[in-house]
Every structure is written in C-alpha cells, then in structure tokens.
Design a protein around this motif. Structure first.
Motif, mmCIF file in Angstrom:
data_model
loop_
_atom_site.group_PDB
_atom_site.id
_atom_site.type_symbol
_atom_site.label_atom_id
_atom_site.label_comp_id
_atom_site.label_asym_id
_atom_site.label_seq_id
_atom_site.Cartn_x
_atom_site.Cartn_y
_atom_site.Cartn_z
ATOM 1 N N HIS A 90 15.995 -0.190 -7.086
ATOM 2 C CA HIS A 90 15.078 0.312 -6.395
ATOM 3 C C HIS A 90 13.759 -0.630 -6.109
ATOM 4 N N ARG A 91 13.544 -1.261 -4.974
ATOM 5 C CA ARG A 91 12.563 -2.311 -4.571
ATOM 6 C C ARG A 91 13.036 -3.579 -5.355
ATOM 7 N N GLU A 97 7.623 -5.577 -7.556
ATOM 8 C CA GLU A 97 8.541 -5.091 -6.670
ATOM 9 C C GLU A 97 8.843 -5.853 -5.159
ATOM 10 N N ASN A 98 9.965 -5.745 -4.924
ATOM 11 C CA ASN A 98 10.537 -6.486 -3.718
ATOM 12 C C ASN A 98 10.343 -7.944 -3.507
ATOM 13 N N ASP A 118 12.416 -1.325 1.590
ATOM 14 C CA ASP A 118 11.717 -0.843 2.854
ATOM 15 C C ASP A 118 11.255 -1.977 3.788
ATOM 16 N N SER A 172 8.609 -4.548 2.109
ATOM 17 C CA SER A 172 7.351 -3.750 1.718
ATOM 18 C C SER A 172 7.456 -2.443 1.991
ATOM 19 N N HIS A 173 6.996 -1.768 0.683
ATOM 20 C CA HIS A 173 7.105 -0.222 0.896
ATOM 21 C C HIS A 173 5.900 0.215 1.605
ATOM 22 N N ASP A 174 4.729 -0.315 1.382
ATOM 23 C CA ASP A 174 3.341 -0.112 2.022
ATOM 24 C C ASP A 174 3.305 -0.955 3.149
ATOM 25 N N ASP A 210 15.358 1.193 4.402
ATOM 26 C CA ASP A 210 14.403 2.259 4.896
ATOM 27 C C ASP A 210 13.476 1.718 5.742
ATOM 28 N N LYS A 269 10.475 1.964 7.443
ATOM 29 C CA LYS A 269 9.287 2.726 7.091
ATOM 30 C C LYS A 269 8.413 3.203 7.998
#
Length: 319
Positions: free
Chosen positions: A43-44, A52-53, A72, A84-86, A151, A153
């Motif tokens: 995950h990430r 992360e990432n 993401d 990046s998730h965000d 994903d 995002k």
C-alpha cells in the motif's frame, strides 16, 4: 389461497436457482482470466517502512518480494501524472498548496517524517533523503514487470487521458488493476478503454454486496476484475469514533464478513483484495477465514514474514 402457493412456489424456485448459480457460476458466466495473481500488495509502496509513494518505498517493497504496488495518481498543472494520495499537500509536505496548481518541478519535497495513515500512532522517517514525489512513468520505467494497482484519485478527464496514454505507451494493459473509488471517474475510464482489468468503484461495490444478499448476484454479469474492500475492523479500533458511526461500521463489517461471497467472485475469476492490514493476526483472519486473494499492507516486511511461514507458498522470497 392458490395465489399464495404460487407466490411461495416462485419464491422457493428463485432461492434454489440463485443458490445453484451462486455455487456454480460457470453455468452462467465465463471465468475471467488474469496474467497475474497477487497475495502481497504494498500500500503506497509500504507507507509504514518508507515515506509513502517514494521510489525508495517501492524498491524496498520489491526487495521484500511484494507482488503488486498500490498507488494513487494526481495531475500537475503541466499535465504530469504523479504518484500521490493527496492533491492538497499540507499533510505530506507541510505546504498549503495543491499538486494540480503546480508544475512538476515546483512540487515541494515530502516532510522528513510522516504519520502512517492506517497506523496513526506510528510514523515513518526518511533514511536516505528520497523525499521527491515521483512520476508514474518513473515507476513504469524502473519496474516494467511489476503489477500496479492504480486509483485515479481526482475526477479529471485530462488525468484519465494521461494515465491511459502512459499505460498504452508502456504496454502495461495486462499488468494493471485500474479504477477509481469515484464511480463517475470509474465510468469515464471504462468508457475510454475497456481492455484493461478494473476494480470496483465504491458505488459498484456496494451494489454488488446488496445484490449478493438479495440473491440476484449470480444472475448479473460483472465487467470488473478486482473486488477491493476495506478492513472495517481496523477502523473500529480507533478510540474516538462516535457511537453512531461505530454501529454503521459494525453493520458493514458483518455484511463484508462473507467467505461465500468471495468464493463466488473467485469462481468467476474476480480477485478479492482487502486493505489496509498491518497486523499478523489480521493477515491470518483474512487469508484463513475470509480466504481473500490478496492483502494491501503498509508493512511489506511483516506480510512477507507471515507468508513465508505458510506451507506451500513460495512466491515471497525477500532478497
């Protein structure tokens, strides 16, 4: 009175037919085929062991034998696809800005230490000064044969187009699990490219679970290849959840605690992934009771150690 017996007969016939096709979906549906199967998903990139990432996170996860990266993606102002998730960078960089408002070369570096989102009492610290937000193409270049769960995002048609172009450019249609939690974005992806394995959006996942409990799932055709669900028990462990939400989460946990549902999907060639799991007891519960296909974790080393203890599982072999 006769109509009552007719209704009862129809209902019983429906239940029996539904059960038969639930257990034997091959009678109605052709089984989907996959070029890869994954038990170990980072995950990430493994957000509990590296920032992360980052490319360092992905390299470390690969060294631990991970079989898939979960990421993401977002789009910069100069149309670069970044991992990046965000979109808003306050949590990740301490800067009050958005990825979508900046050119790639102007993106700030990640903070030296980040909280692990699904283990909020734990942090991970950069050990080698790799704090740059990478491009999706960086990951494709460095790991040409690694399956990647992407994903999308943000609902942005330009982002969708850029992601699909990169997948085409790098010839990765058979090494991708693509989708979006946003149903509108998921529909846009599928409308533009149907020859990629997709995972369920949140809306479609909810409809699938409802159709299972109503008994109509065995009769429905499914375009997705991956059913990815949250591990509700992890959320229930948070001490500050209001009672109302705890009740909702307990109901969701009960609904998703169904090996029968997962077995039906697996017989149809749909892999079941669960996220995000970071404890060995939870690994055991998901693999041995729920019998899911794969687990997304922030701690690839922990999951590798667990899988290496399982008899007959030889894919995971840390370097």
């Amino acid at each position: 009175m006769i109509w009552l017996w007719v209704v009862l007969g129809v209902f019983i016939t429906y239940l029996m037919t539904s059960f038969i096709f639930l257990i034997n979906p091959h009678l109605l549906h052709e089984k989907k085929k996959h070029p890869f199967k994954c038990k170990h998903i980072s995950h990430r990139g493994g957000a509990g062991e590296n920032l992360e990432n980052t490319l360092s996170a992905f390299r470390h996860a690969a060294s631990q034998g991970t079989e898939m990266f979960e990421i993401d993606v977002q789009l910069t102002a100069d149309s670069q696809v970044v991992i990046s998730h965000d979109n808003h960078l306050q949590r990740l960089t301490g800067e009050d800005c958005y990825i979508s408002d900046l050119n790639y070369n102007d993106l700030p570096l990640l903070l030296h230490t980040l909280t692990v989102t699904f283990n909020p009492n734990e942090t991970t610290t950069c050990s080698n000064n790799d704090r740059k937000i990478p491009l999706l193409q960086n990951l494709f270049d460095e790991f040409p044969t690694m399956p990647i769960n992407i994903d999308v995002k943000t609902h942005n048609e330009n982002l969708v187009n850029e992601v699909l172009q990169l997948i085409e450019k790098y010839n990765r249609k058979n090494l991708i699990a693509l989708g979006s939690v946003n149903n509108k974005t998921a529909k846009l992806l599928y409308r533009k490219e149907r020859n990629i394995p997709y995972f369920f959006s949140v809306k479609q996942a909810i409809l699938l679970v409802v159709s299972f409990y109503l008994g109509i799932l065995p009769f429905l055709s499914i375009k997705e290849h991956f059913f990815e669900i949250p591990f509700i028990r992890a959320f229930l462990r948070h001490p500050d959840i209001p009672m109302f939400f705890k009740v909702i989460l307990h109901i969701c946990d009960w609904l998703l605690r169904s090996p029968t549902l997962y077995k039906h999907l697996q017989k149809r060639g749909i892999q079941v992934f669960i996220w995000v799991i970071n404890k060995e007891d939870d690994f055991k519960y998901c693999f041995e009771y729920l019998k899911v296909d794969g687990i997304m974790t922030d701690y690839p080393t922990r999951l590798s150690k667990y899988l290496n203890k399982k008899i007959g599982y030889k894919t995971i072999s840390p370097q």
